[in-house]
Each structure stands twice: as C-alpha cells, then as structure tokens.
Design a protein around this motif. Sequence first.
Motif, PDB file in Angstrom:
ATOM      1  N   SER A   1       3.097  10.207  24.188  1.00 38.21           N
ATOM      2  CA  SER A   1       2.876   9.186  23.162  1.00 38.21           C
ATOM      3  C   SER A   1       3.207   7.813  23.740  1.00 38.21           C
ATOM      4  CB  SER A   1       3.768   9.455  21.942  1.00 38.21           C
ATOM      5  OG  SER A   1       5.108   9.077  22.235  1.00 38.21           O
TER       6      SER A   1
ATOM      7  N   ASP B   1       5.267   5.992  22.494  1.00 37.76           N
ATOM      8  CA  ASP B   1       6.702   5.839  22.248  1.00 37.76           C
ATOM      9  C   ASP B   1       7.528   6.562  23.311  1.00 37.76           C
ATOM     10  OD1 ASP B   1       6.437   4.337  19.787  1.00 37.76           O
ATOM     11  OD2 ASP B   1       5.768   6.200  18.864  1.00 37.76           O
TER      12      ASP B   1
ATOM     13  N   SER C   1      18.679   4.757  20.016  1.00 37.40           N
ATOM     14  CA  SER C   1      17.229   4.782  19.858  1.00 37.40           C
ATOM     15  C   SER C   1      16.830   6.011  19.055  1.00 37.40           C
ATOM     16  CB  SER C   1      16.582   4.824  21.247  1.00 37.40           C
ATOM     17  OG  SER C   1      15.197   4.736  21.146  1.00 37.40           O
TER      18      SER C   1
END
Length: 125
Positions: free
Chosen positions: A7, A9, A63
């Motif tokens: 991804s 991300d 995160s």
Amino acid sequence: MSGIKFSEDHEWIVVDGDIGTVGITEFAQEQLGDVVFVEVPEEGKDLEQGDEAAVVESVKAASEVLAICDGEVIEGNEALVDEPSLVNSAPMGEGWFYKVKITDASQLEELMDEAGYKAFIDAQG
C-alpha cells in the motif's frame, strides 16, 4: 516473496486463499527507527480498509498501521507485544502484525506489486 502487495501507507500483505498476513515494510521500519511498543488487533475485530488496525511506537514517533483491506482479524502477532524489535529485525517475516480473513478481495487490486512499490519509494525521494 511472490504474491506480495504493497500500500502507499507502507504496509504489505501476502494472500493465501482468503487469508492475508499484514505487516509494515522495510522502508517503514527504517523511517520509524527502533520500535519499542506494538499493539496488535484482537482476534475477531472487524476492519474496514483505512481503519486503524494496529499501533507501533518507536523512539522517534507513534504511528498507526492502517487496515490494507476489509476483513476480520483471525490472529494478532502476540510475539510483537513481547518483542517489538522484531518489527525492525524482520519486518517482512516474523515481524508481521496480524492475519485477516479478507472480505473484499477487489481492494487488493488497488495495491502495488514489488516493482511498483519500489518505484513509489524512489519517487518519494
């Protein structure tokens, strides 16, 4: 690893039938630095693509690991709770975050293959 998808991300998924194993990439763990804490999702948790699936904290930052696709968590990697440094030492192996029973496989078509992901990282500068 064949059949691996990425991804934007910086998460990866390896699919076996309708089960996906998800983690963060080598690039992501390098950006984080030394990982000191990981929270993995509980078995049975329903995820929708883009939801927070897990939390990872390093000496630099905290995160979120986002859900790469819709599905139900069938296993969280409890080894990371005891040994979060596995994310640094084996992000594409023993440092996986969770396994998911995929409910919308079409979402995987949006993901990048290894060459596409490498080009994406290179473009990030």
